[in-house]
Design an enzyme around this catalytic site. Structure first.
Site, PDB file in Angstrom:
ATOM      1  N   ASP A 191       0.982  -1.122  -0.079  1.00 49.64           N
ATOM      2  CA  ASP A 191       0.014  -0.133  -0.048  1.00 49.64           C
ATOM      3  C   ASP A 191       0.593   1.356   0.086  1.00 49.64           C
ATOM      4  OD1 ASP A 191      -2.389  -1.261   0.274  1.00 49.64           O
ATOM      5  OD2 ASP A 191      -2.153  -1.829   2.445  1.00 49.64           O
ATOM      6  N   TYR A 210       6.862 -10.000   7.074  1.00 49.33           N
ATOM      7  CA  TYR A 210       6.818  -8.327   7.190  1.00 49.33           C
ATOM      8  C   TYR A 210       7.309  -8.076   8.522  1.00 49.33           C
ATOM      9  CZ  TYR A 210       3.710  -8.036   3.190  1.00 49.33           C
ATOM     10  OH  TYR A 210       3.095  -7.875   1.986  1.00 49.33           O
TER      11      TYR A 210
END
Length: 273
Positions: free
Chosen positions: A52, A111
């Site tokens: 994003d 992540y």
């Protein structure tokens, strides 16, 4: 047409995410534009993760085919990087089979979400979210147990997601205090949009005493956001690694279980594509 996979590093603050969008600066858009200028041909690029806007990467992988056979991985990296903007870097490149897809050939992703004490001078490369309240770190083992495994992550992802199945598998989750930093390490098979940021927000709310680990478990069962927590901003999120080998994925998960830290040793183990 030979096919390549390249590993990319970029700071998310300069982009409106990975995916190409009209009139907006994106990583995929910059990469495809650079390839078109290099080969005078439109080339479709597939990314491992559609990060994003604001999300950074040290391990994004992109795959594409080129119309010439005289490029080695080293030469392609060097020449293509000269066409790319200065905030996108190629750190590795390999030749891959025609069947390879940076997105669909992946077995998992790692992540890291970083939170920082309000006392710590901000590193613009890390861009962590500020911690302003005292945290109950004794809850860490219970929070970790809640998230690990296969669950319905609807409550932790974007509410308008079009995904038909919100069940996702988390192989490893850790919450690591490192001085003035708190790092959340998440390894999963795949992720919904905003999912890691939702996990980070619920974890922070729990450590601050606003919700309990049992509330998290309940939401993972029902798929409903029954308790209040915020989805944390994208600036603290980093795509660290995409895995294309089940063996490598398993070895990293086992290593992380035995070495709950984020340091140079982890970087060395995650080198390559």
């Amino acid at each position: 047409m030979p096919k390549f996979a390249i590993k990319l590093v970029y700071l998310g603050r300069g982009f409106h995410g990975w995916q190409k969008q009209p009139k907006l600066r994106t990583v995929q858009g910059e990469l495809e534009s650079s390839l078109e200028r290099l080969f005078n041909l439109q080339i479709k690029v597939v990314g491992a993760s559609r990060t994003d806007a604001g999300v950074s990467a040290e391990g994004q992988v992109a795959s594409f085919s080129i119309p010439r056979g005289d490029f080695t991985p080293k030469r392609l990296s060097s020449v293509l990087e000269s066409f790319l903007p200065k905030d996108i870097h190629i750190v590795d490149a390999v030749v891959v089979p025609d069947s390879f897809s940076a997105r669909f050939s992946a077995y998992g992703k790692l992540y890291i979400y970083t939170l920082a004490s309000h006392r710590m001078p901000l590193d613009p490369a890390v861009q962590p979210v500020r911690l302003t309240n005292k945290l109950n770190l004794s809850l860490i083992p219970r929070i970790k147990r809640a998230f690990i495994g296969e669950h319905n992550f609807s409550a932790f992802s974007k509410s308008s997601s079009t995904e038909k199945d919100s069940t996702r598998l988390i192989f490893h989750f850790d919450i690591i205090p490192q001085g003035e930093l708190l790092r959340l390490v998440v390894v999963g098979e795949s992720f919904l949009q905003y999912m890691v940021r939702g996990i980070a927000g619920a974890t922070l709310a729990c450590l601050q005493g606003h919700i309990s680990p049992e509330n998290i478990s309940e939401m993972l069962t029902t798929g409903k956001r029954s308790y209040h927590f915020r989805t944390l901003p994208p600036e603290g999120l980093l795509l660290k690694k995409v895995f294309y080998s089940r063996e490598k994925l398993a070895s990293i998960v086992n290593w992380l279980k035995q070495n709950p830290t984020v340091d140079r040793r982890l970087d060395e183990m995650l080198a390559g594509i």
